[in-house]
Design an enzyme around this catalytic site. Structure first.
Site, PDB file in Angstrom:
ATOM      1  N   GLY A  22      39.978  39.478  40.672  1.00 38.31           N
ATOM      2  CA  GLY A  22      40.019  38.363  41.601  1.00 38.31           C
ATOM      3  C   GLY A  22      38.778  37.507  41.432  1.00 38.31           C
ATOM      4  O   GLY A  22      37.743  37.983  40.961  1.00 38.31           O
ATOM      5  N   THR A  23      38.892  36.253  41.820  1.00 33.79           N
ATOM      6  CA  THR A  23      37.764  35.351  41.569  1.00 33.79           C
ATOM      7  C   THR A  23      37.189  34.747  42.838  1.00 33.79           C
ATOM      8  O   THR A  23      36.663  35.468  43.668  1.00 33.79           O
ATOM      9  CB  THR A  23      38.168  34.276  40.543  1.00 33.79           C
ATOM     10  OG1 THR A  23      39.402  33.665  40.975  1.00 33.79           O
ATOM     11  CG2 THR A  23      38.402  34.891  39.181  1.00 33.79           C
ATOM     12  N   THR A  24      37.289  33.451  43.020  1.00 39.06           N
ATOM     13  CA  THR A  24      36.382  32.724  43.902  1.00 39.06           C
ATOM     14  C   THR A  24      36.603  32.975  45.395  1.00 39.06           C
ATOM     15  O   THR A  24      37.692  32.780  45.926  1.00 39.06           O
ATOM     16  CB  THR A  24      36.511  31.214  43.624  1.00 39.06           C
ATOM     17  OG1 THR A  24      36.437  31.006  42.217  1.00 39.06           O
ATOM     18  CG2 THR A  24      35.400  30.445  44.297  1.00 39.06           C
ATOM     19  N   ALA A  36      40.364  30.897  36.023  1.00 36.24           N
ATOM     20  CA  ALA A  36      40.653  32.126  36.765  1.00 36.24           C
ATOM     21  C   ALA A  36      40.799  31.889  38.261  1.00 36.24           C
ATOM     22  O   ALA A  36      41.151  32.810  39.000  1.00 36.24           O
ATOM     23  CB  ALA A  36      39.559  33.161  36.508  1.00 36.24           C
TER      24      ALA A  36
END
Length: 277
Positions: free
Chosen positions: A49-51, A224
């Protein structure tokens, strides 16, 4: 899963340890997320998972995250929830290895609930941050093998009557952040947006708009990070914590903001322009 079909072990019944993770380590160490995941995930493609971001506003703190999980150059999931309830007055989000992060979040939720039941009172916000730091520290060995989790923690301080934000490094170091913070691969772009959009004392509504704008900028430059997906009806996750407690914003609330941001970007692709003075 720990099998307690024959009843709870005596250690559970007699212990007054206020730390659930320490109790679990003594009674059923194989159930702890880092050990189980190290044994089962080696060599597999792992979703990341990213931001995620958090920012304070007048009367509270907001936490938000995009919904995309990636596995290399593949989108593994379009609608991952990265912003989670921690307890009545706090929220936790994560960037990094999804499986490890979800286990860590669940363990953290149990940790806070266990402490309150044993001690008969709620941990201070600083105390909650330290408990989360210990869970991150316990994951260090797995992090060195690539199963990195970077949590973001925020809550409402009932004593200080203000929202507060904590970030962590992979060794478990907790750091209190001022005004706002962003983690994940899209963080440079979201942080840049918040530097221009954030104002101390801003309203909750303005904070929601700033968060969605920042996540849009992150998705614009980081593959992403997923932006608002109007066709699939997938929007950022947004939660606020105030003196009324934790509240996740309803989908319709976030949808209205996301649609407004996307519509405005058609005329101004780079987003709103902050004043020079």
């Amino acid at each position: 899963m720990v099998d307690f079909s024959g009843g709870l072990p005596p250690e559970f019944m007699s212990s007054t340890n206020a730390s659930f993770s320490e109790l679990l380590a003594a009674v059923a160490p194989d159930a702890l997320p880092p050990r189980r995941l190290r044994e089962s995930a080696a060599g597999l493609g792992i979703p990341h998972g990213t931001t995620v971001l958090a920012l304070t506003f007048e009367g509270g703190v907001l936490m938000a995250g995009d919904r995309r999980a990636t596995m290399g150059n593949v989108i593994a999931q379009h609608d991952l929830e990265k912003v989670n309830f921690a307890d009545e007055y706090s929220a936790v989000a994560f960037a990094g290895t999804v499986g490890t992060a979800m286990e860590m979040v669940r363990l953290f939720q149990f940790e806070l609930e266990h402490y309150e039941k044993i001690e008969g009172r709620r941990l201070s916000l600083d105390g909650k941050a330290r408990r989360l730091a210990s869970l991150v520290q316990s994951n260090l060995e797995a992090a060195m093998q690539g199963l990195v989790v970077v949590p973001l923690f925020a809550g409402y301080d009932l004593d200080g009557e203000a929202g507060r934000i904590y970030s962590f490094d992979v060794t478990g170091g907790p750091y209190e952040m001022t005004d706002f913070h962003v983690d994940g691969s899209g963080s440079p772009y979201a942080r840049g947006a918040l530097k221009k959009l954030y104002r101390r004392g801003m309203s909750q509504d303005d904070a929601v708009v700033a968060a969605v704008q920042a996540l849009y900028d992150a998705a614009d430059d980081d593959s992403a990070t997923g932006g608002p997906d109007l066709s699939r009806r997938i929007y950022p996750s947004v939660a606020v914590v105030t003196d009324d407690g934790y509240r996740k914003l309803a989908e319709d609330e976030v949808r209205a903001v996301a649609e407004s941001v996307v519509a405005a970007r058609r005329d101004s692709p780079n987003g709103p322009i902050a004043p020079v003075r």
